[in-house]
Design an enzyme around this catalytic site. Structure first.
Site, PDB file in Angstrom:
ATOM      1  N   LYS A   1       0.841  -1.206   0.000  1.00  9.55           N
ATOM      2  CA  LYS A   1       0.000   0.000   0.000  1.00  9.55           C
ATOM      3  C   LYS A   1       0.879   1.259   0.000  1.00  9.55           C
ATOM      4  O   LYS A   1       0.661   2.193  -0.776  1.00  9.55           O
ATOM      5  CB  LYS A   1      -0.918   0.015   1.234  1.00  9.55           C
ATOM      6  CG  LYS A   1      -2.048  -1.010   1.168  1.00  9.55           C
ATOM      7  CD  LYS A   1      -2.822  -1.110   2.484  1.00  9.55           C
ATOM      8  CE  LYS A   1      -3.832  -2.243   2.449  1.00  9.55           C
ATOM      9  NZ  LYS A   1      -4.558  -2.442   3.704  1.00  9.55           N
TER      10      LYS A   1
ATOM     11  N   GLN B   1      -3.829  -1.264  10.108  1.00 11.96           N
ATOM     12  CA  GLN B   1      -3.982  -2.583   9.509  1.00 11.96           C
ATOM     13  C   GLN B   1      -4.534  -3.580  10.529  1.00 11.96           C
ATOM     14  O   GLN B   1      -4.100  -3.628  11.677  1.00 11.96           O
ATOM     15  CB  GLN B   1      -2.622  -3.058   8.959  1.00 11.96           C
ATOM     16  CG  GLN B   1      -2.651  -4.352   8.183  1.00 11.96           C
ATOM     17  CD  GLN B   1      -3.362  -4.251   6.824  1.00 11.96           C
ATOM     18  OE1 GLN B   1      -3.590  -3.160   6.299  1.00 11.96           O
ATOM     19  NE2 GLN B   1      -3.717  -5.389   6.255  1.00 11.96           N
TER      20      GLN B   1
ATOM     21  N   ASP C   1     -10.182   3.653   5.111  1.00 14.77           N
ATOM     22  CA  ASP C   1     -10.586   2.242   5.052  1.00 14.77           C
ATOM     23  C   ASP C   1     -12.114   2.111   5.033  1.00 14.77           C
ATOM     24  O   ASP C   1     -12.651   1.053   4.704  1.00 14.77           O
ATOM     25  CB  ASP C   1     -10.078   1.508   6.307  1.00 14.77           C
ATOM     26  CG  ASP C   1      -8.925   0.573   5.996  1.00 14.77           C
ATOM     27  OD1 ASP C   1      -8.832   0.107   4.856  1.00 14.77           O
ATOM     28  OD2 ASP C   1      -8.137   0.310   6.922  1.00 14.77           O
TER      29      ASP C   1
HETATM   30  N1  GUN Z   1      -6.783  -6.389   6.891  1.00 14.07           N
HETATM   31  C1  GUN Z   1      -7.209  -7.063   5.794  1.00 14.07           C
HETATM   32  N2  GUN Z   1      -7.729  -6.211   4.894  1.00 14.07           N
HETATM   33  C2  GUN Z   1      -7.637  -4.981   5.432  1.00 14.07           C
HETATM   34  C3  GUN Z   1      -8.009  -3.681   4.967  1.00 14.07           C
HETATM   35  O1  GUN Z   1      -8.554  -3.487   3.878  1.00 14.07           O
HETATM   36  N3  GUN Z   1      -7.726  -2.660   5.821  1.00 14.07           N
HETATM   37  C4  GUN Z   1      -7.141  -2.853   7.028  1.00 14.07           C
HETATM   38  N4  GUN Z   1      -6.927  -1.776   7.804  1.00 14.07           N
HETATM   39  N5  GUN Z   1      -6.797  -4.034   7.488  1.00 14.07           N
HETATM   40  C5  GUN Z   1      -7.040  -5.092   6.686  1.00 14.07           C
END
Ligand code: GUN
Length: 292
Positions: free
Chosen positions: A52, A96, A119
Site C-alpha cells: 500500500k 492494519q 478504510d
Molecule cells: N486487513 C485485511 N484487509 C484490510 C483492509 O482493507 N484494511 C485494514 N486496515 N486491514 C485489513
C-alpha cells in the site's frame, strides 16, 4: 470466459490518479498523504501494508508507514490514532487489521476521525454507505465495484451470492450490491458459516463473491454456467516447489471453475490490486471531502 484483470485495471487507475496528483500540484494544492499503522510482524500484513505504502509513493502521494511492536498497549495505540487525527499533514490513514489480541479493534476503529478513515470501517462511513451518502467505501468492496464498472458488467436484477460476512468485505459488499445504483440493484443473498445447503444457493447465483479464506473451497459443481465470479480469498499455501515456500490461493478451485464462468478474477492479480487503488482513490477523495 474473460479474466477480470485487476492488475491491468489497477495500473490504468494508478495512471489516472498520478495525473490527478500532478494537476493538484500544478494548481498549488496539497499532495495527498496516506499513513498506515502496522502493529506486530505478521508476514501477510507486512506484505500488504508495504504494498500500500509503495503504491502510494509510486503515483506521487506522500506515504508514511508507522510500524509498532506488538507490545504496544491499547492506550498507546489510541494516542497514536489521536495524533494522526490531529495531524494536518496526514489526509487519511489506516490501522492494519488484525491487531494483537490485547487490543480492542472496535475501540481503535471508533477512535479514527471518520473524515480520515480511508478504510471506510468507522460506523459513520458504514452508515453513509448504507444510505448512499458521500463518505468512504471500504476498499476491497469498492475495488470490486470498480471492476464491474470498468468491464461494464450489468449487475441489475442479477442474483448476487456473497460468501462470508466479514465487516471488511462480505457484509459491506452485500449492502453495496443491493443499493439502487450501478453497480448494484442486484438481489443479494449473504451466506456464511451457518448457512445450510450452500450449494443449492450458489447454483442459483448469477454473481458470486467469495471472501472466506479457504483455498479451493468453491468447486465447479457449485456454480451454473456463465457465473460471474469474484474471488477475494488470498491464502498462503505451503509449497516446497516455490522459492518463498508458499503460493497464494483464492477460495475458488480456479482450474476447474474458470472454464464455466463468464468472468472470473484470478488470484493473485484480481481483487488484490484493486483494493490498493481503492485506498488511494479514497485518499484523494479525503482531500476533496476535507476541502483541501
Ligand atoms: N486487513 C485485511 N484487509 C484490510 C483492509 O482493507 N484494511 C485494514 N486496515 N486491514 C485489513
Amino acid at each position: 470466459m474473460q479474466l477480470l484483470d485487476g492488475k491491468s485495471t489497477s495500473k490504468a487507475i494508478r495512471e489516472e490518479l498520478s495525473q490527478a496528483v500532478h494537476q493538484r500540484r500544478k494548481s498549488g494544492k496539497k499532495t495527498p498523504h496516506l499513513a498506515a499503522v502496522l502493529v506486530g510482524n505478521d508476514g501477510g500484513s507486512l506484505t500488504y501494508v508495504g504494498a500500500k505504502v509503495k503504491a502510494c509513493k509510486k503515483i506521487g502521494f506522500e506515504s508514511t508507514l508507522i510500524h509498532k511492536e506488538d507490545s504496544i498497549t491499547e492506550d498507546q495505540l489510541l494516542a497514536l490514532v489521536d495524533e494522526l487525527n490531529k495531524d494536518d499533514n496526514i489526509d487519511g490513514f489506516i490501522v492494519q487489521l488484525p491487531l494483537p489480541a490485547h487490543i480492542d479493534e472496535k475501540k481503535v476503529t471508533l477512535a479514527i476521525d471518520p473524515k480520515k478513515d480511508v478504510d471506510g470501517f468507522h460506523p459513520m462511513n458504514l452508515g453513509n454507505m448504507v444510505l448512499n451518502l458521500p463518505g468512504f467505501l471500504p476498499a476491497t468492496p469498492a475495488g470490486m465495484l470498480e471492476l464491474f464498472k470498468r468491464y461494464e458488467i450489468e449487475t441489475e436484477g442479477k442474483h448476487c451470492v456473497v460468501i462470508g460476512r466479514s465487516h471488511i468485505v462480505g457484509a459491506p459488499m452485500s449492502i453495496m450490491m443491493g443499493r439502487n445504483t450501478f453497480p448494484g440493484n442486484s438481489t443479494v443473498t449473504l451466506t456464511h458459516s451457518r448457512t445450510k445447503n450452500l450449494k443449492a444457493i450458489t447454483l442459483q447465483a448469477d454473481i458470486i463473491i467469495t471472501a472466506i479464506g479457504k483455498p479451493g473451497f468453491l468447486t465447479a459443481d457449485m456454480i451454473q454456467p456463465g457465473t460471474i465470479l469474484m474471488d477475494v480469498g488470498i491464502t498462503r499455501v505451503e509449497d516446497d516447489t516455490k522459492k518463498k515456500g508458499y503460493h497464494l490461493s483464492g477460495d475458488v478451485d480456479f482450474e476447474n471453475v474458470a472454464p464455466k464462468c463468464s468472468y472470473i478474477t484470478p488470484v493473485p492479480g484480481g481483487v488484490g490490486p484493486m483494493t490498493i487503488v481503492s485506498l488511494m482513490m479514497n485518499t484523494l477523495k479525503a482531500m476533496e471531502l476535507n476541502g483541501k
